[in-house]
Scaffold this active site. Sequence first.
Site, short mmCIF file in Angstrom:
data_model
loop_
_atom_site.label_atom_id
_atom_site.label_comp_id
_atom_site.label_asym_id
_atom_site.label_seq_id
_atom_site.Cartn_x
_atom_site.Cartn_y
_atom_site.Cartn_z
N SER A 1 37.58 48.80 39.84
CA SER A 1 37.49 47.37 39.54
C SER A 1 36.16 47.10 38.83
O SER A 1 35.91 47.64 37.76
CB SER A 1 37.65 46.55 40.82
N ASP B 1 48.80 44.38 38.31
CA ASP B 1 47.46 43.96 38.71
C ASP B 1 47.15 42.56 38.17
O ASP B 1 47.21 42.33 36.96
CB ASP B 1 46.43 44.97 38.20
N HIS C 1 46.39 45.59 42.03
CA HIS C 1 44.97 45.94 42.10
C HIS C 1 44.65 46.89 43.25
O HIS C 1 43.79 47.75 43.13
CB HIS C 1 44.15 44.66 42.26
#
Length: 723
Positions: free
Chosen positions: A575, A660, A695
Amino acid sequence: MFTPQSSVLLLSAIFYLGCAGEPKNTTDKEELMQPPIAEKQPYELTGHGDVRVDNYYWMRLADEQKLASEPDEQTKKVLDYLGAENNYTRKALKSTETLQETLYQEMVGRISQNDESVPYLSHGYYYYSRYEVGKEYPIYCRKKGDLSTKEQVILDVNQLAEGQEFYNVSGLKVSPDNELLAFGEDTLSRRIYTIRILNLETGEFLKDEIPFAEAGVAWAADNQTLFYTAKNKVSLLSEEIKKHTLGTSTDTDETVYKEEDPSYYIGCYQSKSGEYIIIWNSSTLSTDHHILKSDNPNGAFKQFTPREAVHEYSIEHFEDKFYVVTNWEATNFRLMEVGENDTDKSNWKEVLPHREDVLLSSIEVFKNFLVVEERKNGLNQLRVINQKSKEDYYIPMDEVAYKAGIDTNKDFETNTLRYYYSSLATPETVYDFDMVTKERQLMKQDEVVGGHDPSQYTVERIMVEARDGRSIPMSIIYKKGFKKDGSGPFLLYGYGSYGHTVDPGFSSSRLSLLDRGFAFGIAHIRGSQALGRSWYDDGKMFKKKNTFNDFVDCAQYVINADFTSSNRLFAMGGSAGGLLMGAVVNQAPELFRGVIAAVPFVDVLTTMSDPTIPLTTNEYDEWGNPDELESYEYMKSYSPYDNVKAQDYPNMLVMTGYFDSQVQYWEPAKWVAKLREFKTDDNLLLLNTNMEAGHGGASGRFRVYREIAMEYAFMLDLANIKQ
């Protein structure tokens, strides 16, 4: 920006990815290993008179209509490209398939199949979750009165998840009368929840279903009213707090609070005392709260104190007052208190002063004690304060580097604090601590099936001098016998954003690296709050490059100190940590043998320039607003995608999820395509897209270890460790 995909599109995506990218002549090894070359379609992006040409902008599915029907030609083209990349990754790692399976079986083999959490007491019931052999999802249970009574299964997630490629339950909240359970259900991995309500007496679901919401709710005292957070259907931002009365249509739900500023997240919860419903709203630099007595659900919420552009605080109710953790004239926060009937900041009184060397993180309130979670020298501390005498002490910790914090403590009347503890060598442990006698009781330590001896591993805490003279904490673990002669492989992990500190906790899957000769380190770089709030401030906005420099300096340190060499050093981040990986490989690619970037936020400038993309507007105070020239230029100077150049890059594995909502799949896809265009080496560059996940990766207890096994096999193979 895209909205949730229909089941038709998902099936189409799976079909296209199942057949895309296969070479016509699979016997031709040259053709078999030819990496995909993405089509270039120049697209101009303009800001402040500056023109950037993005050749791979077409990978973004901008028209939501394309996702609500059969895939059009552009969508098919994207799916074909992702499919080709997945096929190439599979073929490139084919020689590691046996190793991947070995790693997977090792990792899941260490996990106790019949696992159970430590029960906690709430409103007369002991609540816990457990797993059964071979099942992916938890079973939530409770027992009334004491632990010897009959178990009641309140939610078996395995049953709900049947037939779902992805399934997640979150935000379980039981009504005050113990009869109803509200929870959020996500079947797409976009963190878009439908709130469902289960009657725990009959086992039947109520007809009330609330779509497009956050997972958690706050029950009012009447057991018929609940408050929830509604999402914007385009931006996915938490935008409104609504009130729902059971048995009524959600179309008639009243909006009790609407956030007009898109840079704020919002939510609601019930105070531990049960006496208040609290609405919170938070941006990077400011928080705001509104309160309402939980026995008056039709009343009006009252603002706790006027919102300020720069002021962060949190609140917790106790008897006739509120405790307030605030950074008002206190960079590292201080503790205040105020009467519940007049909560304006002008009435706050100091309880614990600000300290330059200690970050006050959070508090837990009990009838007789107040527990303060603090961070000093990069490590968490738990401070116990007697509510009446004000005498205090710290709970001792066992190791030089560890992870510790306040666990679930629902019971207000007890003198027992539950806290968790682990280290890089010690598995996750739960203690009950008697705050009167200062005795602790071991409630549970996660079992490592097959055995684990922490004494066989060495943990070090090192301070690394950065290029600007600052000292960066680094936590390192390796198995005894590891030689510091530069020959050992080393994995360095980093994050460094949002003030989030990656504490040195245990991972049973990591043993598969350590037992094969790897050392592992966490660089506690700026952008986290490892050394207090200033450590965070020095790693965001116009100081963001400190984050990248710190990581590079830590990498250089482990090479200079002979922990490893540049031909044996690996890096990993996800991330915002994926952004870190992108910036690092642009800056110092020669330091690393291989890099793993998971769901990497690498197209910073383009994403932050588009307020329609989920979460963008919430991030302006973290990264900057590109509408401002200074922010635009600074972001452009480090954005990994914008700074790809003709140079050698290390071997790289890039992981992403098709659904995501936080880092859209097209960021890593575009990045890989551009890296292929510019890089001057023959090293591996692999993109793996999970077509059923977002995610957080795959759902379920075990499936995530397939991806970890792939990542580990990628590194082990490059380190010439084949089994």
